[in-house]
Write a protein that holds these residues in place. Structure first.
Motif, PDB file in Angstrom:
ATOM      1  N   GLY A  19       1.266  -3.415   1.117  1.00  0.00           N
ATOM      2  CA  GLY A  19      -0.144  -3.612   0.793  1.00  0.00           C
ATOM      3  C   GLY A  19      -1.046  -2.846   1.746  1.00  0.00           C
ATOM      4  N   SER A  20      -0.610  -2.731   2.996  1.00  0.00           N
ATOM      5  CA  SER A  20      -1.349  -1.914   3.953  1.00  0.00           C
ATOM      6  C   SER A  20      -1.255  -0.440   3.575  1.00  0.00           C
ATOM      7  N   ALA A  21      -0.036  -0.001   3.296  1.00  0.00           N
ATOM      8  CA  ALA A  21       0.175   1.416   3.003  1.00  0.00           C
ATOM      9  C   ALA A  21      -0.488   1.818   1.688  1.00  0.00           C
ATOM     10  N   VAL A  22      -0.284   1.003   0.662  1.00  0.00           N
ATOM     11  CA  VAL A  22      -0.859   1.320  -0.651  1.00  0.00           C
ATOM     12  C   VAL A  22      -2.334   0.939  -0.644  1.00  0.00           C
ATOM     13  N   GLY A  23      -3.168   1.931  -0.758  1.00  0.00           N
ATOM     14  CA  GLY A  23      -4.596   1.634  -0.735  1.00  0.00           C
ATOM     15  C   GLY A  23      -5.373   2.786  -1.333  1.00  0.00           C
ATOM     16  N   LEU A  24      -6.596   2.934  -0.875  1.00  0.00           N
ATOM     17  CA  LEU A  24      -7.427   4.026  -1.367  1.00  0.00           C
ATOM     18  C   LEU A  24      -6.770   5.372  -1.093  1.00  0.00           C
ATOM     19  N   GLY A  25      -5.995   5.428  -0.012  1.00  0.00           N
ATOM     20  CA  GLY A  25      -5.306   6.672   0.334  1.00  0.00           C
ATOM     21  C   GLY A  25      -4.408   7.167  -0.788  1.00  0.00           C
ATOM     22  N   ASN A  26      -3.783   6.251  -1.512  1.00  0.00           N
ATOM     23  CA  ASN A  26      -2.879   6.643  -2.585  1.00  0.00           C
ATOM     24  C   ASN A  26      -3.616   6.990  -3.866  1.00  0.00           C
ATOM     25  N   VAL A  27      -4.526   6.115  -4.268  1.00  0.00           N
ATOM     26  CA  VAL A  27      -5.088   6.247  -5.609  1.00  0.00           C
ATOM     27  C   VAL A  27      -6.359   7.093  -5.613  1.00  0.00           C
ATOM     28  N   PHE A 101     -15.431   4.426   7.402  1.00  0.00           N
ATOM     29  CA  PHE A 101     -15.611   5.126   6.116  1.00  0.00           C
ATOM     30  C   PHE A 101     -14.824   4.481   4.994  1.00  0.00           C
ATOM     31  N   TYR A 102     -13.807   3.699   5.370  1.00  0.00           N
ATOM     32  CA  TYR A 102     -13.021   2.998   4.337  1.00  0.00           C
ATOM     33  C   TYR A 102     -13.896   2.008   3.570  1.00  0.00           C
ATOM     34  N   VAL A 103     -14.753   1.290   4.304  1.00  0.00           N
ATOM     35  CA  VAL A 103     -15.591   0.289   3.618  1.00  0.00           C
ATOM     36  C   VAL A 103     -16.583   0.943   2.662  1.00  0.00           C
ATOM     37  N   PHE A 222       0.106  10.493   7.213  1.00  0.00           N
ATOM     38  CA  PHE A 222      -0.197   9.487   8.234  1.00  0.00           C
ATOM     39  C   PHE A 222      -1.130   8.425   7.678  1.00  0.00           C
ATOM     40  N   PHE A 223      -2.144   8.888   6.975  1.00  0.00           N
ATOM     41  CA  PHE A 223      -3.131   7.950   6.443  1.00  0.00           C
ATOM     42  C   PHE A 223      -2.479   7.031   5.417  1.00  0.00           C
ATOM     43  N   SER A 224      -1.698   7.629   4.514  1.00  0.00           N
ATOM     44  CA  SER A 224      -1.145   6.847   3.430  1.00  0.00           C
ATOM     45  C   SER A 224      -0.116   5.833   3.930  1.00  0.00           C
ATOM     46  N   LEU A 225       0.658   6.214   4.942  1.00  0.00           N
ATOM     47  CA  LEU A 225       1.681   5.295   5.458  1.00  0.00           C
ATOM     48  C   LEU A 225       1.127   4.345   6.525  1.00  0.00           C
ATOM     49  N   SER A 226      -0.152   4.416   6.800  1.00  0.00           N
ATOM     50  CA  SER A 226      -0.781   3.560   7.823  1.00  0.00           C
ATOM     51  C   SER A 226      -0.147   3.754   9.195  1.00  0.00           C
ATOM     52  N   ILE A 227       0.211   5.004   9.545  1.00  0.00           N
ATOM     53  CA  ILE A 227       0.791   5.195  10.868  1.00  0.00           C
ATOM     54  C   ILE A 227      -0.141   5.963  11.785  1.00  0.00           C
ATOM     55  N   GLY A 228       0.042   5.789  13.080  1.00  0.00           N
ATOM     56  CA  GLY A 228      -0.740   6.530  14.058  1.00  0.00           C
ATOM     57  C   GLY A 228      -1.812   5.712  14.755  1.00  0.00           C
ATOM     58  N   MET A 229      -2.011   4.461  14.346  1.00  0.00           N
ATOM     59  CA  MET A 229      -3.022   3.665  15.056  1.00  0.00           C
ATOM     60  C   MET A 229      -2.557   2.244  15.367  1.00  0.00           C
ATOM     61  N   GLY A 230      -1.305   1.927  15.072  1.00  0.00           N
ATOM     62  CA  GLY A 230      -0.816   0.607  15.461  1.00  0.00           C
ATOM     63  C   GLY A 230      -0.873  -0.460  14.386  1.00  0.00           C
ATOM     64  N   THR A 231      -1.166  -0.073  13.145  1.00  0.00           N
ATOM     65  CA  THR A 231      -1.144  -1.069  12.065  1.00  0.00           C
ATOM     66  C   THR A 231       0.274  -1.576  11.825  1.00  0.00           C
ATOM     67  N   MET A 232       1.224  -0.653  11.639  1.00  0.00           N
ATOM     68  CA  MET A 232       2.599  -1.070  11.381  1.00  0.00           C
ATOM     69  C   MET A 232       3.181  -1.766  12.622  1.00  0.00           C
ATOM     70  N   VAL A 319      -7.835  -4.923   5.616  1.00  0.00           N
ATOM     71  CA  VAL A 319      -7.409  -6.038   6.464  1.00  0.00           C
ATOM     72  C   VAL A 319      -6.448  -5.525   7.542  1.00  0.00           C
ATOM     73  N   SER A 320      -5.561  -4.611   7.137  1.00  0.00           N
ATOM     74  CA  SER A 320      -4.551  -4.111   8.076  1.00  0.00           C
ATOM     75  C   SER A 320      -5.131  -3.099   9.061  1.00  0.00           C
ATOM     76  N   ILE A 321      -6.310  -2.561   8.760  1.00  0.00           N
ATOM     77  CA  ILE A 321      -6.963  -1.668   9.724  1.00  0.00           C
ATOM     78  C   ILE A 321      -7.713  -2.496  10.767  1.00  0.00           C
ATOM     79  N   LEU A 322      -8.258  -3.625  10.317  1.00  0.00           N
ATOM     80  CA  LEU A 322      -9.017  -4.481  11.229  1.00  0.00           C
ATOM     81  C   LEU A 322      -8.100  -5.315  12.137  1.00  0.00           C
TER      82      LEU A 322
HETATM   83  N1  TRP Z   1      -2.739   3.342   4.148  1.00  0.00           N
HETATM   84  C1  TRP Z   1      -4.002   2.877   3.655  1.00  0.00           C
HETATM   85  C2  TRP Z   1      -4.356   3.689   2.425  1.00  0.00           C
HETATM   86  O1  TRP Z   1      -3.589   4.517   2.003  1.00  0.00           O
HETATM   87  C3  TRP Z   1      -5.085   2.942   4.691  1.00  0.00           C
HETATM   88  C4  TRP Z   1      -4.690   2.331   5.987  1.00  0.00           C
HETATM   89  C5  TRP Z   1      -4.425   1.034   6.238  1.00  0.00           C
HETATM   90  C6  TRP Z   1      -4.499   3.010   7.214  1.00  0.00           C
HETATM   91  N2  TRP Z   1      -4.068   0.872   7.555  1.00  0.00           N
HETATM   92  C7  TRP Z   1      -4.112   2.062   8.158  1.00  0.00           C
HETATM   93  C8  TRP Z   1      -4.604   4.341   7.555  1.00  0.00           C
HETATM   94  C9  TRP Z   1      -3.802   2.455   9.458  1.00  0.00           C
HETATM   95  C10 TRP Z   1      -4.314   4.720   8.853  1.00  0.00           C
HETATM   96  C11 TRP Z   1      -3.908   3.810   9.788  1.00  0.00           C
HETATM   97  O2  TRP Z   1      -5.393   3.507   1.861  1.00  0.00           O
END
Ligand code: TRP
Length: 443
Positions: A19-27, A101-103, A222-232, A319-322
């Motif tokens: 749910g974190s990974a699948v988001g606006l980044g994908n669609v 910018f996500y919001v 990176f954006f789509s997989l939610s990696i690089g900022m500590g979400t996963m 939610v997963s970014i916050l």
């Molecule tokens: N992956 C999400 C998307 O594709 C966005 C996202 C959620 C994200 N958590 C993240 C991107 C952490 C970067 C880092 O819409």
């Protein structure tokens, strides 16, 4: 200390991480970025990056989080010492930038749900839909108000904690999103003129691969997989020690890639069928999909379902970014969750206002030649996330490799014959690849 929140089941964790990974980044983002980069060749480069660096980094983050049972700052500090805490701080900062910018885009999604229900998008005329979109995002009040509503909803969920709220919502909504996507893809690929769109995504044309393709594919991954900022990492920190992380991480990566691929099959055939340009940029999804719905039987229903589900996908990602930022203030400073959520969500919303105004009142205001929106998108996706990924790869590959493999293998209970390969990717391929791309981005 209060006991830390935790996922109820492995399935719940996988759905929440997906749910974190699948988001606006994908669609929303993937189709227009692929569209501006020539289509098929970009998609192949993207897939190669996701399955090599992407999967390796998802596992690296999850294992760090699970081992430390802490937020990004606390986790890097606990496992690597003071100096490494900086990687966690970078992640916390990146979270603010991304959410701001996500919001805004999530607010557009909410608005489009309302427009679908009120019949404002009932036309197949691409020019009229383009005008509706540009007219709406260019206003100063309404899009900001929708972003505020979305920020409130995000804060409301994060306030409830990891527990059953997020997990249960994801378990219901992710499968539903999937079913609706499949239905819409079937409709899109059978539209008259859809073949041109399919060829654009499926027939590779390597003459279109430039260094820009690589930069864009890496940052999209990176954006789509939610990696690089500590979400996963943070999601992993709510896991117990006995679940199978490698297979969970793989499922999350495959689900994310599957949804991204379906989104391409949904949006690009529709774009070609409507006679629009695939290089239209951020408005692509919002302009073309309504034209598809207007042609379908029960289009209102599908349109509303689609935007509702896209909204929910955005919500589970927001939610997963916050959460990492909130976890940082709660874990490290003992702040109350309530106060922290209110203040961080408010800060992200306020930072989002100039991003929203970039499409109207502030469209002439440029930072390094980009509007505020494009600048923060570039800052997060092309600089901050790759930097966070690079440092995470170096940390796990060089500093914390042995315990990482041991922990990934559940204290030696799982057999991981590919672990040396994983370390090679983290030690050499990912850092060199990210650096090479960063250098070419600057040149
Ligand atoms: N992956 C999400 C998307 O594709 C966005 C996202 C959620 C994200 N958590 C993240 C991107 C952490 C970067 C880092 O819409």
């Amino acid at each position: 200390m209060v006991a830390r929140d935790a996922w109820g089941s492995r399935f719940g964790f996988v759905m929440a991480a997906a749910g974190s990974a699948v988001g606006l980044g994908n669609v929303w983002r993937f189709p227009y970025v692929a569209g501006s980069n020539g289509g098929s060749a970009f998609v192949l480069v993207y897939l190669a990056i996701v399955l090599s660096f992407g999967l390796s980094l998802v596992l690296a983050e999850m294992v760090v989080g699970r081992a430390a049972q802490r937020n990004p700052v606390g986790a890097f500090r606990a496992l690597g010492g003071r100096g490494w805490a900086g990687v966690g701080y970078l992640g916390v900062f990146t979270g603010f930038v991304i959410l701001s910018f996500y919001v805004v885009v999530a607010g557009w999604t909410l608005a489009y749900l309302v427009f679908t229900l009120t019949g404002r998008l009932d036309t197949t005329d691409a020019a009229a839909l383009t005008e509706t979109f540009n007219g709406f995002v260019g206003r100063s009040g309404a899009p900001v108000a929708y972003a505020a509503l979305f920020s409130l909803a995000t804060a409301g969920i994060v306030l409830g904690g990891i527990g059953r709220g997020i997990e249960r919502a994801n378990k219901l909504l992710m499968p539903a999103l999937f079913v609706i996507l499949v239905l819409l893809v079937i409709r899109a690929v059978t539209l008259p003129g859809a073949e041109a769109g399919l060829a654009f995504i499926l027939v590779p044309d390597f003459s279109k691969v430039t260094s820009q393709t690589l930069v864009d594919a890496l940052s999209q991954a990176f954006f789509s997989l939610s990696i690089g900022m500590g979400t996963m990492l943070t999601y992993g920190s709510y896991l117990s020690r006995d679940i199978n992380l490698p297979s969970s991480g793989l499922i999350v990566v495959l689900l994310d890639t599957l949804v991204g691929s379906l989104a391409l099959l949904l949006v690009l055939p529709a774009v070609f069928s409507a006679g629009l340009s695939p290089g239209a940029g951020p408005g692509l999804t919002f302009i073309t999909l309504p034209a598809v719905f207007a042609q379908m039987p029960a289009g209102h229903l599908f349109g509303a379902l689609f935007f509702a589900l896209l909204l929910i996908a955005a919500l589970t990602s927001a939610v997963s970014i916050l959460e990492p930022t909130v976890a940082y203030f709660v874990d490290e400073h003992g702040s109350s969750r309530r106060r922290t959520v209110a203040l961080t969500a408010l800060a992200c919303f306020v930072l989002g206002i100039p991003a929203s105004l970039s499409f109207g009142a502030l469209s002439d205001f440029k930072i390094f030649g980009r509007t505020w929106f494009d600048f923060v998108d570039f800052l997060a996706n092309s600089l901050l996330l790759p930097a966070g990924g690079l440092l995470t790869a170096i940390f796990v590959g060089w500093v914390w490799a042995k315990p990482a493999v041991f922990n990934l293998a559940n204290q030696g209970r799982l057999r991981l014959p590919w672990a040396p390969l994983w370390l090679v990717v983290l030690r050499f391929l990912a850092p060199l690849g990210i650096l090479a791309v960063a250098v070419s981005a600057v040149i």
